[in-house]
Design a protein around this motif. Structure first.
Motif, PDB file in Angstrom:
ATOM      1  N   THR A 192       0.991  -0.786   0.024  1.00  0.00           N
ATOM      2  CA  THR A 192      -0.137  -0.165   0.042  1.00  0.00           C
ATOM      3  C   THR A 192       0.612   1.550  -0.172  1.00  0.00           C
ATOM      4  O   THR A 192       0.309   2.429  -0.105  1.00  0.00           O
ATOM      5  CB  THR A 192      -0.895   0.534   1.276  1.00  0.00           C
ATOM      6  OG1 THR A 192      -0.379   0.140   2.707  1.00  0.00           O
ATOM      7  CG2 THR A 192      -1.633  -1.162   1.192  1.00  0.00           C
ATOM      8  N   LYS A 193       1.995   1.166   0.180  1.00  0.00           N
ATOM      9  CA  LYS A 193       2.671   2.418   0.406  1.00  0.00           C
ATOM     10  C   LYS A 193       4.093   2.872  -0.301  1.00  0.00           C
ATOM     11  O   LYS A 193       5.088   2.368  -0.953  1.00  0.00           O
ATOM     12  CB  LYS A 193       4.002   2.383   1.592  1.00  0.00           C
ATOM     13  CG  LYS A 193       2.990   2.285   3.486  1.00  0.00           C
ATOM     14  CD  LYS A 193       2.165   3.540   3.747  1.00  0.00           C
ATOM     15  CE  LYS A 193       1.098   2.873   4.358  1.00  0.00           C
ATOM     16  NZ  LYS A 193       0.104   4.293   4.660  1.00  0.00           N
ATOM     17  N   GLN A 274      -6.875   7.524   9.420  1.00  0.00           N
ATOM     18  CA  GLN A 274      -5.240   7.645   9.706  1.00  0.00           C
ATOM     19  C   GLN A 274      -4.811   6.194  10.895  1.00  0.00           C
ATOM     20  O   GLN A 274      -5.240   5.523  11.154  1.00  0.00           O
ATOM     21  CB  GLN A 274      -4.381   8.893  10.819  1.00  0.00           C
ATOM     22  CG  GLN A 274      -4.844   7.982  12.213  1.00  0.00           C
ATOM     23  CD  GLN A 274      -4.484   9.415  13.250  1.00  0.00           C
ATOM     24  OE1 GLN A 274      -4.976  10.489  13.185  1.00  0.00           O
ATOM     25  NE2 GLN A 274      -3.166   9.269  14.133  1.00  0.00           N
ATOM     26  N   SER A 275      -3.281   6.108   9.752  1.00  0.00           N
ATOM     27  CA  SER A 275      -3.012   4.685   9.386  1.00  0.00           C
ATOM     28  C   SER A 275      -2.282   4.744  11.250  1.00  0.00           C
ATOM     29  O   SER A 275      -2.374   5.374  12.623  1.00  0.00           O
ATOM     30  CB  SER A 275      -1.226   4.685   9.651  1.00  0.00           C
ATOM     31  OG  SER A 275      -1.452   4.732   7.893  1.00  0.00           O
ATOM     32  N   THR A 277      -0.019   3.690  14.068  1.00  0.00           N
ATOM     33  CA  THR A 277       1.491   3.513  14.378  1.00  0.00           C
ATOM     34  C   THR A 277       1.872   2.843  15.215  1.00  0.00           C
ATOM     35  O   THR A 277       0.943   2.705  15.977  1.00  0.00           O
ATOM     36  CB  THR A 277       2.356   4.816  14.247  1.00  0.00           C
ATOM     37  OG1 THR A 277       1.737   5.735  16.200  1.00  0.00           O
ATOM     38  CG2 THR A 277       2.137   5.954  13.504  1.00  0.00           C
ATOM     39  N   ARG A 290      -1.682  -2.119  13.730  1.00  0.00           N
ATOM     40  CA  ARG A 290      -2.769  -1.908  12.333  1.00  0.00           C
ATOM     41  C   ARG A 290      -3.600  -1.509  11.713  1.00  0.00           C
ATOM     42  O   ARG A 290      -4.525  -1.628  13.764  1.00  0.00           O
ATOM     43  CB  ARG A 290      -2.545  -3.438  12.036  1.00  0.00           C
ATOM     44  CG  ARG A 290      -3.162  -4.191  12.663  1.00  0.00           C
ATOM     45  CD  ARG A 290      -3.082  -6.235  12.443  1.00  0.00           C
ATOM     46  NE  ARG A 290      -3.412  -6.639  13.425  1.00  0.00           N
ATOM     47  CZ  ARG A 290      -5.625  -7.003  13.268  1.00  0.00           C
ATOM     48  NH1 ARG A 290      -5.896  -7.010  12.514  1.00  0.00           N
ATOM     49  NH2 ARG A 290      -6.061  -7.840  13.882  1.00  0.00           N
ATOM     50  N   ALA A 292      -6.923   1.019  10.275  1.00  0.00           N
ATOM     51  CA  ALA A 292      -7.021   2.718   9.994  1.00  0.00           C
ATOM     52  C   ALA A 292      -8.034   3.105  11.321  1.00  0.00           C
ATOM     53  O   ALA A 292      -8.721   2.905  11.721  1.00  0.00           O
ATOM     54  CB  ALA A 292      -8.169   2.299   9.094  1.00  0.00           C
ATOM     55  N   LYS A 323      -4.528  -3.540   6.993  1.00  0.00           N
ATOM     56  CA  LYS A 323      -2.964  -2.842   7.907  1.00  0.00           C
ATOM     57  C   LYS A 323      -3.032  -1.819   7.871  1.00  0.00           C
ATOM     58  O   LYS A 323      -2.677  -0.983   8.789  1.00  0.00           O
ATOM     59  CB  LYS A 323      -2.722  -3.935   6.961  1.00  0.00           C
ATOM     60  CG  LYS A 323      -1.650  -3.311   6.018  1.00  0.00           C
ATOM     61  CD  LYS A 323      -0.197  -4.058   5.477  1.00  0.00           C
ATOM     62  CE  LYS A 323      -0.307  -3.230   4.300  1.00  0.00           C
ATOM     63  NZ  LYS A 323       1.047  -4.145   4.137  1.00  0.00           N
ATOM     64  N   ASP A 324      -3.945  -0.928   6.931  1.00  0.00           N
ATOM     65  CA  ASP A 324      -3.919   0.674   6.738  1.00  0.00           C
ATOM     66  C   ASP A 324      -5.479   0.754   6.167  1.00  0.00           C
ATOM     67  O   ASP A 324      -6.010   0.781   5.676  1.00  0.00           O
ATOM     68  CB  ASP A 324      -2.212   0.722   6.504  1.00  0.00           C
ATOM     69  CG  ASP A 324      -2.102   0.281   4.767  1.00  0.00           C
ATOM     70  OD1 ASP A 324      -3.006   0.416   4.164  1.00  0.00           O
ATOM     71  OD2 ASP A 324      -0.760   0.280   4.795  1.00  0.00           O
TER      72      ASP A 324
END
Length: 467
Positions: A192-193, A274-275, A277, A290, A292, A323-324
């Protein structure tokens, strides 16, 4: 009893033929097994992989002095404009026997006045028209122009059935040398990144993918399409064993939208995310970073109606891990409009499920789009009332209320002062802007200087013009 047994056998055969996840995966254990060939799989799929040629005429200024560095500095804009033909090459895949071709949007980007030609593996060439372009998924769907001809095509596989380590083949036309097949494995899933498109959820493979492969096929060992090859991770421009493909489930959604004569309709969550952290995971009592995190929610949106709350962490959709935020977006988009999704969340350290209605974003208030005129710093900008539907269309996080810039005419005042599509006009001369009607009235009544505050990408910009 006899019919019951027959039904059971038919169901078992159907599941075995259509569910790749039910197949037994084995490592070759003998010399005979190691000598087996991919040729039958390639023979099945390769007729459906095509070359896509785009020819467009571009204007270029030519001057006898332009080869001299000294004159280039002073006469860059001088010289007689001449037209030349610019060609680009990519790959594509026929996914419908009536001549439906899917490729990457960047392969045909800027082809409004261009000619598109598709060359088949057998050497035949056909003109093609664009029936859908979707920049956010980097996919485009073409239709071959023919007199009712039937074309070879490849069927879609369920990309969710892929596992890391599965063997895949990449077919395309790298560097324009001709149709080429490379083999590899699925190196990773749900990447995804990557920064390739808005829907960042890619299959990563070490099958060699090079320039010209874009839009080509990634196929499984049954000869079905599992992805559209899209990009490589390389500083030199060549393959370094890291390539990315758009999953076939996303491709199938875009092709379906094209055949239905519409656009890709995306479900509306009505929440900002947001992810998670490592620090947030510790604070929220999660075992790992993991999911959102919901940090803002529209009280009128489907997320609020489902019972989502600020502070919830979305960890799954229909049992599939998220996961995000990018992974969540992909899962919702590929579910489509008109159904529901079971959303797994963590709230105060405890798991819960909510049911989300998958509906399109609402256009409330109506956009009331207008092109601004007169002697103002926003002249030439097309603006609209900001709503969830407009925010989705422009791919911005803010769902309103407010006024957003939809487009800018080239060479206008708005373009010269640096206003961009997606900018949100927040304040004009100290007055907070809430609607297009209010903005038009305010601009028409002012003849002096201008103080503007514009929101762009989470930042606030201030402009002072005149006065």
């Amino acid at each position: 009893m006899r019919y019951s047994s027959l039904i059971v056998l038919l169901l078992a055969a159907f599941m075995g033929a259509n569910s790749a996840s039910a197949e037994i995966r084995v490592v070759p254990k003998s010399d005979t097994a190691l000598k087996q060939s991919f040729a039958p799989v390639v023979k099945k799929a390769i007729p459906a992989v095509v070359n896509v040629y785009v020819s467009r005429r571009v204007s270029q200024r030519v001057s006898p002095f332009m080869n001299d560095p000294f004159f280039q500095r002073f006469f860059r804009d001088f010289g007689m404009p001449r037209e030349r033909v610019q060609n680009s090459l990519g790959s594509g895949v026929i996914v419908g026997d009536e001549g439906i071709v899917v490729t990457n949007n960047h392969v045909i980007q800027g082809s409004g006045e261009a000619e598109i030609t598709v060359a088949l593996a057998d050497g035949r060439e056909f003109p093609a028209e664009i029936i859908l372009k979707d920049d956010r998924t980097d996919l485009a769907v073409l239709k071959l122009q023919s007199d009712g001809e039937t074309f070879p095509s490849v069927a879609f596989a369920d990309s969710d059935s892929l596992q890391v380590g599965d063997i895949v083949l990449a077919i395309g036309d790298p560097f324009g040398v001709g149709q080429t097949v490379t083999s590899g494995i699925v190196s990773a899933l749900a990447r995804t990144k990557v920064g390739i498109s808005d829907y960042q959820f890619f299959i990563q493979t070490d099958a060699a993918i090079n320039p010209g492969n874009s839009g080509g096929a990634l196929i499984d060992m049954d000869g079905y399409l599992v992805g559209i090859n899209t990009a490589i991770f390389s500083k030199s421009g060549g393959s370094h064993g890291i390539g990315f493909a758009i999953p076939s489930n996303m491709v199938h959604l875009v092709v379906k939208a094209a055949l239905e004569g519409g656009t890709v309709r995306r479900p509306w969550l009505g929440a900002s995310l947001q992810s998670v952290t490592s620090q947030l995971a510790d604070t929220l009592g999660l075992e790992s970073p993991r999911g959102a995190l919901v940090n803002e929610i529209n009280p009128e949106g489907p997320g609020a109606a489902a019972g989502l709350q600020i502070g919830d962490v979305i960890v799954s959709v229909d049992g599939r891990q998220v996961k995000d935020p990018e992974a969540l977006q992909y899962r919702l988009v590929t579910k489509g409009i008109g159904s529901t999704a079971k959303i797994g969340i963590m709230r105060e350290g405890r798991p819960r499920n909510v049911t989300l209605e998958l509906v399109p974003a609402a256009e409330i208030p109506p956009r009331n789009a207008q092109v601004l005129e007169g002697r103002t710093p926003l002249t030439g900008a097309k603006v609209a009332n900001l709503s969830p539907a407009v925010a989705e269309e422009l791919d911005i996080q803010n769902e309103g209320p407010g006024v957003v810039v939809m487009d800018i005419a080239r060479g206008t005042v708005a373009a010269r002062v640096g206003v961009r599509p997606g900018d949100i006009v927040k304040v004009v001369n100290g007055t907070e802007i809430t609607s297009v009607e209010q903005l038009v009235t305010l601009l028409s009544n002012n003849t002096g200087g201008w103080q503007l505050q514009i929101a762009r990408g989470g930042r606030m910009l201030s402009l002072q013009i005149g006065g």
